[in-house]
Design an enzyme around this catalytic site. Structure first.
Site, short mmCIF file in Angstrom:
data_model
loop_
_atom_site.label_atom_id
_atom_site.label_comp_id
_atom_site.label_asym_id
_atom_site.label_seq_id
_atom_site.Cartn_x
_atom_site.Cartn_y
_atom_site.Cartn_z
N ILE A 145 -14.95 -58.26 -38.48
CA ILE A 145 -14.58 -57.43 -37.53
C ILE A 145 -14.56 -58.38 -36.34
O ILE A 145 -15.37 -59.23 -36.03
CB ILE A 145 -15.31 -56.16 -37.42
CG1 ILE A 145 -15.09 -55.28 -35.89
CG2 ILE A 145 -17.05 -56.59 -37.13
CD1 ILE A 145 -15.86 -54.06 -36.07
N SER A 146 -13.42 -58.20 -35.55
CA SER A 146 -13.10 -59.29 -34.55
C SER A 146 -14.10 -59.11 -33.30
O SER A 146 -14.78 -57.97 -33.36
CB SER A 146 -11.76 -59.23 -34.03
OG SER A 146 -10.79 -59.18 -34.82
N GLN A 147 -14.46 -60.04 -32.57
CA GLN A 147 -15.45 -60.12 -31.40
C GLN A 147 -14.69 -59.11 -30.35
O GLN A 147 -13.43 -58.77 -30.20
CB GLN A 147 -15.06 -61.44 -30.82
CG GLN A 147 -15.85 -61.68 -29.47
CD GLN A 147 -15.41 -63.24 -29.02
OE1 GLN A 147 -14.37 -63.47 -29.13
NE2 GLN A 147 -16.10 -63.53 -27.94
N PRO A 148 -15.67 -58.28 -29.86
CA PRO A 148 -15.20 -57.12 -28.74
C PRO A 148 -14.19 -57.74 -27.99
O PRO A 148 -13.11 -57.13 -27.59
CB PRO A 148 -16.52 -56.63 -28.13
CG PRO A 148 -17.50 -57.21 -29.17
CD PRO A 148 -17.10 -58.30 -29.85
N ARG A 188 -18.78 -48.93 -31.89
CA ARG A 188 -18.58 -50.06 -32.66
C ARG A 188 -19.69 -50.31 -33.79
O ARG A 188 -19.49 -50.70 -35.15
CB ARG A 188 -18.59 -51.44 -31.87
CG ARG A 188 -18.47 -52.72 -32.40
CD ARG A 188 -18.24 -53.78 -31.55
NE ARG A 188 -18.40 -55.13 -31.97
CZ ARG A 188 -17.35 -55.73 -32.48
NH1 ARG A 188 -16.11 -55.38 -32.43
NH2 ARG A 188 -17.39 -57.18 -33.07
#
Ligand code: SAH
Length: 221
Positions: free
Chosen positions: A67-70, A41
């Protein structure tokens, strides 16, 4: 040259992310866990934010996009219920991170991005990291990707005002569509399935916050 210390540090951060942010919150699908463990990531976030890559939140990737939260990436992909032979469409490539995670679980990922600069950057990185079953396409993903349809799964990574009809049409029988739908400020994550009689079913998977899906069948601006 690989900086071994940095490599090990990122690996241990990623392991902690998977354990603390995903498994402890109920992401049980082993294949999804393993894919999140495998994708670096930190290479998908801007260099200046690299030390925050494994933090429990979204990060800016420029042009007002994120970029979205994991956890959200894992949650959406688990809900999509990916199968090894699936052909999947992602709308909103962004950094390319979700596409990379998804690509390890399915046969092919087509990912559409409306901003050419993002698409170009993601494509170059995915190629460098040797992801062979991802194709990045510049365009308006609210119209789907008719030339590659129908899809076993469609993952929309931006918030829509309504469910785009084109996406419903391009879903296979038994297919799953994951899409955040609501206002520009808050959305409900929806799982939409098409059963054997082509009947559409909707289920809510909770509240989320995504950047707007902009296009012909999305927000106008
Ligand atoms: N999945 C991405 C995060 C996506 S952010 C990741 O893992 O990094 C949402 C992205 O959707 C943005 O890059 C935005 O430009 C894009 N987007 C918005 N509307 C779109 C549309 N109609 N078609 C394709 N991409 C769109």
């Amino acid at each position: 040259m690989v900086d071994l210390e940095d490599y090990n540090q990122r690996n241990s951060e990623r392991e902690a992310m998977v354990k603390e942010q995903l498994i402890f919150r109920g992401i049980w699908n082993k294949a999804v866990q393993n894919s999140m463990l495998a994708v670096p990531r930190h290479l998908f976030v801007p260099e200046a934010l690299r030390e925050y890559a494994y933090c429990d939140g979204p990060l800016s990737i420029g042009d007002g996009q994120t970029i979205s939260q994991p956890y959200i990436v894992a949650y959406m992909i688990e809900a999509l219920n990916p199968g090894k032979n699936d052909i999947v469409l992602e709308v909103g490539t962004g950094s390319g991170y979700a596409a990379a995670v998804l690509s390890r679980l399915v046969a092919m990922v087509y990912t559409v991005e409306r901003l050419p600069a993002h698409a170009k950057r993601a494509e170059a990185l995915l190629e460098k990291l040797n992801y062979r079953n991802i194709e990045v396409i510049v365009g308006d993903g609210t119209r789907g990707l008719p030339e590659k349809a129908p899809f076993d799964g469609i993952l929309v990574s931006a918030g829509a005002p309504t469910i785009p009809n084109s996406l419903l049409t391009q879903l296979k029988t038994g297919g799953r569509l994951i899409i955040p739908q609501g206002t520009k400020d808050s959305q409900e994550l929806k799982l939409i399935t098409k059963d054997a009689h082509s009947e559409i079913r909707k289920r809510s998977l909770g509240a989320v916050h995504f950047v707007p899906l902009i296009g012909e069948e999305g927000w106008k601006r």
